[in-house]
Design a protein around this motif. Structure first.
Motif, short mmCIF file in Angstrom:
data_model
loop_
_atom_site.label_atom_id
_atom_site.label_comp_id
_atom_site.label_asym_id
_atom_site.label_seq_id
_atom_site.Cartn_x
_atom_site.Cartn_y
_atom_site.Cartn_z
N MET A 1 38.64 27.84 -11.70
CA MET A 1 37.94 26.82 -11.85
C MET A 1 36.87 26.65 -12.75
SD MET A 1 35.60 24.70 -8.75
CE MET A 1 36.51 23.10 -8.66
N PRO A 2 36.98 25.69 -13.94
CA PRO A 2 36.08 25.69 -14.88
C PRO A 2 34.69 25.46 -14.55
CG PRO A 2 37.49 23.60 -15.08
CD PRO A 2 38.19 24.56 -13.75
N HIS A 3 33.90 25.83 -15.33
CA HIS A 3 32.32 25.74 -15.23
C HIS A 3 31.83 24.26 -15.68
CE1 HIS A 3 28.25 26.49 -14.23
NE2 HIS A 3 27.94 26.34 -15.33
N ARG A 4 31.68 23.26 -15.00
CA ARG A 4 31.42 21.85 -15.46
C ARG A 4 29.98 21.67 -15.72
NH1 ARG A 4 35.07 18.48 -11.39
NH2 ARG A 4 32.88 17.75 -11.13
N ARG A 5 29.11 22.38 -15.48
CA ARG A 5 27.49 21.96 -15.51
C ARG A 5 27.13 21.95 -17.04
NH1 ARG A 5 24.27 25.14 -11.20
NH2 ARG A 5 22.99 23.36 -10.86
N ARG A 6 26.36 21.09 -17.36
CA ARG A 6 25.83 20.98 -18.77
C ARG A 6 24.67 22.24 -18.75
NH1 ARG A 6 25.48 15.07 -20.95
NH2 ARG A 6 27.51 14.36 -21.09
N PRO A 7 24.60 22.71 -20.05
CA PRO A 7 23.24 23.45 -19.96
C PRO A 7 22.14 22.51 -19.80
CG PRO A 7 24.60 23.64 -22.02
CD PRO A 7 25.31 22.72 -21.22
N ALA A 8 21.03 23.17 -19.26
CA ALA A 8 19.61 22.66 -18.99
C ALA A 8 19.08 21.78 -20.23
CB ALA A 8 18.68 23.35 -18.31
N SER A 9 19.24 22.18 -21.71
CA SER A 9 18.76 21.75 -22.49
C SER A 9 19.42 20.22 -22.84
CB SER A 9 19.08 22.62 -23.68
OG SER A 9 20.44 22.82 -24.05
N GLU A 10 20.85 20.12 -22.18
CA GLU A 10 21.40 18.75 -22.83
C GLU A 10 21.43 17.84 -21.40
OE1 GLU A 10 25.45 19.86 -23.43
OE2 GLU A 10 24.96 21.51 -24.92
N VAL A 11 20.70 18.24 -20.34
CA VAL A 11 20.53 17.28 -19.30
C VAL A 11 19.34 16.25 -19.66
CG1 VAL A 11 20.34 17.06 -16.62
CG2 VAL A 11 21.78 19.05 -17.65
N THR A 12 19.53 15.18 -19.69
CA THR A 12 18.42 14.03 -20.00
C THR A 12 18.35 13.46 -18.52
OG1 THR A 12 20.25 12.11 -20.20
CG2 THR A 12 19.71 13.49 -22.17
N PRO A 13 17.31 12.85 -18.27
CA PRO A 13 16.95 12.26 -17.21
C PRO A 13 17.88 11.09 -16.59
CG PRO A 13 14.96 12.30 -18.51
CD PRO A 13 16.01 12.96 -19.25
N GLU A 14 18.70 10.41 -17.66
CA GLU A 14 19.41 9.38 -17.36
C GLU A 14 20.69 10.06 -16.75
OE1 GLU A 14 17.88 9.47 -20.25
OE2 GLU A 14 16.61 7.82 -20.58
N TYR A 15 21.27 11.32 -17.60
CA TYR A 15 22.36 11.96 -17.12
C TYR A 15 22.45 12.50 -15.81
CZ TYR A 15 26.19 15.38 -16.85
OH TYR A 15 27.22 16.14 -16.40
N GLU A 16 20.81 13.14 -15.55
CA GLU A 16 20.74 13.63 -14.01
C GLU A 16 20.90 12.46 -13.00
OE1 GLU A 16 16.51 14.56 -12.58
OE2 GLU A 16 17.32 16.56 -13.52
N ASP A 17 20.13 11.44 -13.27
CA ASP A 17 20.11 10.46 -12.19
C ASP A 17 21.40 9.81 -12.07
OD1 ASP A 17 17.36 10.65 -12.15
OD2 ASP A 17 16.87 8.81 -13.03
N SER A 18 22.32 9.74 -13.01
CA SER A 18 23.62 8.98 -12.69
C SER A 18 24.45 10.17 -11.74
CB SER A 18 24.34 9.04 -14.34
OG SER A 18 24.73 9.94 -14.81
N GLY A 19 24.03 11.41 -11.78
CA GLY A 19 24.64 12.37 -10.91
C GLY A 19 24.02 12.17 -9.52
N LEU A 20 22.78 12.12 -9.66
CA LEU A 20 22.27 12.05 -7.96
C LEU A 20 22.38 10.75 -7.29
CD1 LEU A 20 18.88 14.04 -9.22
CD2 LEU A 20 20.88 15.01 -7.68
N PHE A 21 22.26 9.81 -8.12
CA PHE A 21 22.17 8.44 -7.46
C PHE A 21 23.45 7.79 -7.74
CE2 PHE A 21 17.85 9.95 -8.41
CZ PHE A 21 17.47 10.11 -7.10
#
Length: 157
Positions: A1-21
């Protein structure tokens, strides 16, 4: 299974919130109990109750985890106070479910599937917290978190 998580340096607040909410965000009064854990993603997950009897789990995830220190301290205080009061009265320690901290949480529900011992999958829900408020020792309201910058999709009302 491919690793789909972005590196922490590429995670913007907008990207994070679109995944959480991913669903509609609302407010809910929850009574948290001093029983928590950090999951594999370093989210704080705390057991709680809605309407005094419905057990839920509340997740504090992503950049909001940095703000959970006061909440964890307050939960420790609730536990210590309940244990001290029971000891002073010569009673056995109270059940953790009876040690409750009222918290107003703004967040979104996310489903979770778990397989039981018989192999059946059961569905339960996490409440992912965006913002939360609680009272300090003097009765002042303390607020933490931030409103979601992105909600992936709003359900039709």
């Amino acid at each position: 299974m491919p690793h789909r998580r972005r590196p922490a340096s590429e995670v913007t607040p907008e990207y994070e919130d679109s995944g959480l909410f991913k669903n509609k965000v609302g407010q809910l009064q929850v009574e948290l109990v001093p029983q928590s854990m950090y999951n594999g993603r370093n989210d704080l997950v705390v057991r709680g109750f809605v309407n005094r009897t419905i057990e839920i789990e509340v997740a504090f995830a992503g950049r909001r985890v940095k703000e959970v220190g006061p909440l964890e301290a307050r939960l420790r205080q609730v536990r210590a106070k309940a244990l001290k009061e029971a000891a002073e009265k010569g009673l056995p320690p109270p059940d953790t479910d009876h040690m409750r901290l009222p918290v107003l949480i703004e967040g979104a529900w996310r489903p979770r599937f778990q397989r039981d011992q018989a192999g059946w999958e059961t569905r339960s829900y996490y409440l992912f917290a965006a913002r939360w408020s609680l009272l300090d020792d003097e009765g002042n309201t303390l607020s933490f978190g931030s409103r979601p910058l992105v909600v992936a999709r709003q359900s039709q009302d």
